[in-house]
Design an enzyme around this catalytic site. Structure first.
Site, mmCIF file in Angstrom:
data_model
loop_
_atom_site.group_PDB
_atom_site.id
_atom_site.type_symbol
_atom_site.label_atom_id
_atom_site.label_comp_id
_atom_site.label_asym_id
_atom_site.label_seq_id
_atom_site.Cartn_x
_atom_site.Cartn_y
_atom_site.Cartn_z
ATOM 1 N N PHE A 36 19.100 -43.579 58.708
ATOM 2 C CA PHE A 36 18.956 -45.037 58.609
ATOM 3 C C PHE A 36 17.737 -45.533 59.374
ATOM 4 C CE2 PHE A 36 23.023 -45.077 56.759
ATOM 5 C CZ PHE A 36 23.441 -46.369 56.456
ATOM 6 N N GLN A 104 29.045 -38.954 64.080
ATOM 7 C CA GLN A 104 28.596 -40.319 63.826
ATOM 8 C C GLN A 104 28.288 -40.520 62.335
ATOM 9 O OE1 GLN A 104 25.528 -39.609 67.111
ATOM 10 N NE2 GLN A 104 25.780 -41.818 67.229
ATOM 11 N N ILE A 106 28.702 -40.557 58.164
ATOM 12 C CA ILE A 106 29.710 -41.131 57.256
ATOM 13 C C ILE A 106 29.681 -40.435 55.903
ATOM 14 C CG2 ILE A 106 29.646 -43.387 58.401
ATOM 15 C CD1 ILE A 106 27.780 -44.369 56.141
ATOM 16 N N ASP A 107 29.078 -39.248 55.852
ATOM 17 C CA ASP A 107 28.714 -38.622 54.574
ATOM 18 C C ASP A 107 29.730 -37.630 54.018
ATOM 19 O OD1 ASP A 107 28.341 -36.394 56.274
ATOM 20 O OD2 ASP A 107 26.206 -36.854 56.497
ATOM 21 N N HIS A 124 32.426 -43.312 63.077
ATOM 22 C CA HIS A 124 31.809 -44.412 62.333
ATOM 23 C C HIS A 124 32.362 -44.520 60.920
ATOM 24 C CE1 HIS A 124 28.083 -44.399 65.204
ATOM 25 N NE2 HIS A 124 29.126 -45.017 65.714
ATOM 26 N N CYS A 135 44.943 -56.336 52.586
ATOM 27 C CA CYS A 135 46.212 -55.611 52.415
ATOM 28 C C CYS A 135 46.124 -54.127 52.734
ATOM 29 C CB CYS A 135 46.745 -55.806 50.986
ATOM 30 S SG CYS A 135 45.848 -54.872 49.704
ATOM 31 N N ILE A 241 18.148 -27.716 63.383
ATOM 32 C CA ILE A 241 19.535 -27.353 63.702
ATOM 33 C C ILE A 241 19.954 -26.111 62.919
ATOM 34 C CG2 ILE A 241 21.939 -28.103 63.596
ATOM 35 C CD1 ILE A 241 20.777 -31.018 63.749
#
Length: 258
Positions: A36, A104, A106-107, A124, A135, A241
């Protein structure tokens, strides 16, 4: 020099039995998902202040802009596949050394990799499901995206006409208390915290590795850039990584099989 660092990482992993892996966007980028915050990322195209939770809740036009941004991100994320780094975490789990993953991201990639769901703490949230804020009815993200592609600008709940939102934490939205509690518990229990691809600038998430160190765990950081916790770490590697962590875990696995 990198070989020496990898060997040091191998020794830290071998000496540990309860490893907490703390994951940031740098692991996702190795699966082709843009960060992001990086140049060319979502926040280069949109103003983050447009997507504060209260604006999403209170404004139809803000919701329309939110779904436009979210769809753009979804399109780059939905078909992403796990990287070598993801599979290295899975190997740690198979070896019985993994205490948990606090991510962290969201994938959904840790789920795609095959890690046990109970070992994954998505502080997250996860973009692959959508829920009604009134609801609580949950929807598969793909179903909602079909509605958006059909021309719907802002989807609403089938049951109560409530506001729908991906199950991710937006600016100004409370962190999930149950997940944060579990993340801190894992930090207290671990003997080694491995930070993968996080700049450790987003709070309160970044408190979790700090908490691990304060409770006596050793810290390993693999991230392309420096972080504010580098001085506290037993090992810091500024590199890929997949290459570095993947090789470390492969070496530990080979040594264990020998």
């Amino acid at each position: 020099m990198t070989g020496d660092l990898i060997q040091r990482g191998v020794e830290l992993i071998q000496a540990s039995n309860k490893i907490l892996v703390f994951v940031g966007a740098g692991l996702s980028t190795e699966s082709g998902i843009p960060d992001f915050r990086s140049p060319g990322g979502v926040w280069d195209k949109y103003d983050p202040s447009d997507f504060y939770f209260q604006r999403i809740v209170s404004s139809e036009s803000a919701r329309e802009k939110y779904w436009q941004m979210s769809t753009e991100f979804w399109d780059t994320m939905k078909d992403a596949v796990p990287s070598r780094g993801h599979f290295a975490i899975l190997k740690l789990e198979a070896m019985g050394k993994l205490n948990g993953i606090v991510t962290q991201n969201i994938d959904n990639l840790h789920h795609k990799t095959g890690n046990a769901p109970e070992n994954i703490v998505e502080i997250h949230g996860n973009a692959f499901t959508v829920s009604c804020l009134s609801c609580g009815k949950q929807y598969d993200r793909g179903l909602i995206q079909e509605r958006l592609r059909s021309g719907v600008k802002v989807p609403y709940c089938d049951d109560c006409s409530g506001i729908l939102k991906p199950d991710t934490v937006s600016f100004g939205q409370s962190m999930p208390e149950d997940k944060m509690t579990k993340a801190y518990r894992l930090a207290e229990e671990c003997d080694l915290c491995i930070v993968l691809g996080s700049s450790l600038v987003v709070y309160p998430a970044a408190y979790i590795p700090i908490h691990a160190v304060e409770k006596g765990a050793k810290l390993m950081i693999i991230n392309r850039e420096e972080t504010g916790l580098d001085s506290k770490a037993a090992l810091v590697v500024h590199d890929s990584i997949g290459k570095v962590f993947g090789e470390m875990v492969d070496m530990v696995s080979r040594a264990g099989a020998a």
